[in-house]
Write a protein that holds these residues in place. Structure first.
Motif, short mmCIF file in Angstrom:
data_model
loop_
_atom_site.label_atom_id
_atom_site.label_comp_id
_atom_site.label_asym_id
_atom_site.label_seq_id
_atom_site.Cartn_x
_atom_site.Cartn_y
_atom_site.Cartn_z
N GLU A 126 29.11 65.84 20.24
CA GLU A 126 29.40 64.95 19.08
C GLU A 126 30.65 64.38 19.29
O GLU A 126 30.89 63.15 18.99
N ALA A 127 31.63 65.17 19.76
CA ALA A 127 33.04 64.65 19.77
C ALA A 127 33.44 63.70 21.07
O ALA A 127 33.92 62.68 21.08
N GLU A 128 32.57 63.96 22.22
CA GLU A 128 32.59 63.26 23.26
C GLU A 128 31.98 61.85 23.03
O GLU A 128 32.47 60.95 23.68
N GLU A 129 31.15 61.57 22.05
CA GLU A 129 30.54 60.29 21.72
C GLU A 129 31.55 59.41 21.15
O GLU A 129 31.35 58.02 21.10
N ALA A 130 32.65 59.95 20.51
CA ALA A 130 33.60 59.38 19.91
C ALA A 130 34.67 58.76 20.92
O ALA A 130 35.17 59.62 21.58
N MET A 131 35.21 57.48 20.89
CA MET A 131 36.18 56.99 21.48
C MET A 131 37.71 57.39 20.70
O MET A 131 37.53 56.44 19.66
N VAL A 132 38.53 57.90 21.15
CA VAL A 132 39.65 58.04 20.30
C VAL A 132 41.06 57.55 20.94
O VAL A 132 41.15 57.67 22.42
N LYS A 133 41.72 56.76 20.22
CA LYS A 133 43.08 56.30 20.77
C LYS A 133 44.07 57.39 20.96
O LYS A 133 44.36 58.10 20.26
N ASP A 134 44.68 57.47 22.12
CA ASP A 134 45.56 58.34 22.49
C ASP A 134 46.73 57.61 23.32
O ASP A 134 46.61 56.55 23.79
N GLY A 135 47.77 58.53 23.54
CA GLY A 135 48.83 57.77 24.50
C GLY A 135 50.17 58.21 23.66
O GLY A 135 50.22 58.95 22.63
N PRO A 136 51.17 57.71 24.17
CA PRO A 136 51.23 56.79 25.36
C PRO A 136 51.28 57.67 26.78
O PRO A 136 51.37 58.63 26.67
N ASN A 137 50.90 56.88 27.83
CA ASN A 137 50.67 57.35 29.06
C ASN A 137 52.13 57.24 29.72
O ASN A 137 52.96 56.89 29.32
N ASP A 138 52.18 57.61 31.05
CA ASP A 138 53.25 57.44 31.66
C ASP A 138 53.84 56.08 31.73
O ASP A 138 54.97 56.02 31.87
N LEU A 139 52.99 55.12 31.71
CA LEU A 139 53.41 53.73 31.66
C LEU A 139 53.74 53.26 30.20
O LEU A 139 54.29 52.19 29.98
N GLY A 140 53.93 53.95 29.39
CA GLY A 140 54.23 53.67 27.97
C GLY A 140 52.97 53.01 27.18
O GLY A 140 52.96 52.34 26.08
N GLU A 141 51.79 53.15 27.79
CA GLU A 141 50.44 52.42 27.28
C GLU A 141 49.53 53.45 26.44
O GLU A 141 49.40 54.46 26.88
N TYR A 142 48.82 52.82 25.33
CA TYR A 142 47.81 53.76 24.64
C TYR A 142 46.43 53.24 25.34
O TYR A 142 46.31 52.09 25.83
N PHE A 143 45.72 54.25 25.25
CA PHE A 143 44.42 54.35 25.84
C PHE A 143 43.42 54.95 25.02
O PHE A 143 43.81 55.60 24.18
N MET A 144 42.19 54.62 25.57
CA MET A 144 40.93 55.17 24.80
C MET A 144 40.44 56.32 25.55
O MET A 144 40.23 55.99 26.87
#
Length: 306
Positions: A126-144
């Motif tokens: 159930e958790a993997e069906e949802a896309m969660v906003k996370d970050g920032p990564n090494d480039l300083g960008e947020y990702f899903m």
């Protein structure tokens, strides 16, 4: 003679009483004008505040002409009855497929479903069906990314302003603790979800409003969301409107009080321990006091020769 003594006693008692009353009256007369004014204002303030609170309570109960929800025979209302976990699972399906489009549950994580309505593998899926906003990564960008068990249920809107813009200015409340936050609890939720009908004569609704007598004021911005066969349950239960409302009400009851079953288990354990301790205490009391209560005391006076 007796009458004279009684009358004299009454006179002396009345005299003492009059002296005491005179003392009180003189002390009252000794009050200054400011003290009397303060006492009067205090009495008026307390009385006025009490009357205001009573009027506000009465107005809240009668405001808008809303109907108080009837009490439903919930299976978990007994002293030792637990929540219906099959109903909790179905209620999660209702929330996921219907309610989650507008309402958030930001205080409930996917890990909370484990052992309640889902297994660990099912909750992880159930958790993997949802896309969660996370970050920032090494480039300083947020990702899903796909959700994890530690993630909380995602919100359908990024912020409150976006939620109001999508719902004609109305802000859909978070449902994590909605049962505890509303008077009537799950009875109110069930009545609200099944109480939509046409407004009576004399009540005019604005555009985007609907009539529900269980909502304060009667005009609600949420349209009726539950209908017969609005979705299909995974366990094959007939998805009538009342069944959908009942299941999601039980699910929200669990979300508001996840410790409900644990409290019932602790109550059963406590009553079992107390019953043993009460029996043991009664036995010890009877054992310790039996010799004292059953003893016989006899008196043998000594003779004069002794």
């Amino acid at each position: 003679m007796a009458l004279r003594i009684t009358s004299s006693l009454l006179k002396s008692a009345n005299g003492q009483t009059l002296q005491q009353l005179n003392k009180f009256s003189t002390s009252a007369k000794a009050w200054s004008r400011g003290q009397k004014t303060l006492a009067m204002l205090t009495g008026i303030t307390v009385g006025g505040a009490s009357a205001l609170l009573f009027a506000l309570e009465s107005s809240v109960r009668a405001s808008g002409g809303e109907v108080h929800p009837p009490e439903q025979p919930w299976s978990h209302n007994g002293i030792i009855q637990s929540l219906d976990h099959a109903s909790i699972r179905r209620g999660y399906e209702v929330y996921k497929q219907v309610c989650a489009a507008c309402h958030s549950m930001k205080y409930i994580a996917y890990r909370n479903l484990i052992g309640v309505s889902h297994t660990e593998a099912e909750a992880k899926a159930e958790a993997e069906e949802a896309m969660v906003k996370d970050g920032p990564n090494d480039l300083g960008e947020y990702f899903m990314r796909p959700g994890k068990l530690s993630d909380y249920f995602p919100s359908p809107y990024p912020n409150e302003e976006a939620a109001r813009a999508a719902n004609n200015g109305a802000y859909p409340p978070d449902l994590s603790w909605i049962v505890s936050a509303r008077k009537g609890g799950e009875d109110y939720i069930f009545a609200l979800l099944t109480g939509y009908h046409d407004p009576p004569a004399g009540i005019v609704l604005r555009e985007g409003q609907y009539y529900n007598p269980y909502f304060p004021g009667g005009a609600i911005g949420m349209a009726q969301a539950l209908y017969n066969e609005a979705l299909e349950y995974s366990d094959g239960t007939p998805a009538t409107a009342s069944q959908l409302a009942k299941d999601v009400s039980v699910f929200l009851k669990w979300a508001s009080e996840p410790e409900w079953d644990e409290r019932k288990r602790m109550f059963i354990k406590a009553m079992g321990m107390l019953s043993i301790l009460i029996g043991l205490t009664y036995y010890i009391k009877r054992h310790k006091w039996s010799s004292l209560k059953s003893r016989k005391i006899s008196y043998h006076p000594r003779s004069k020769s002794e």
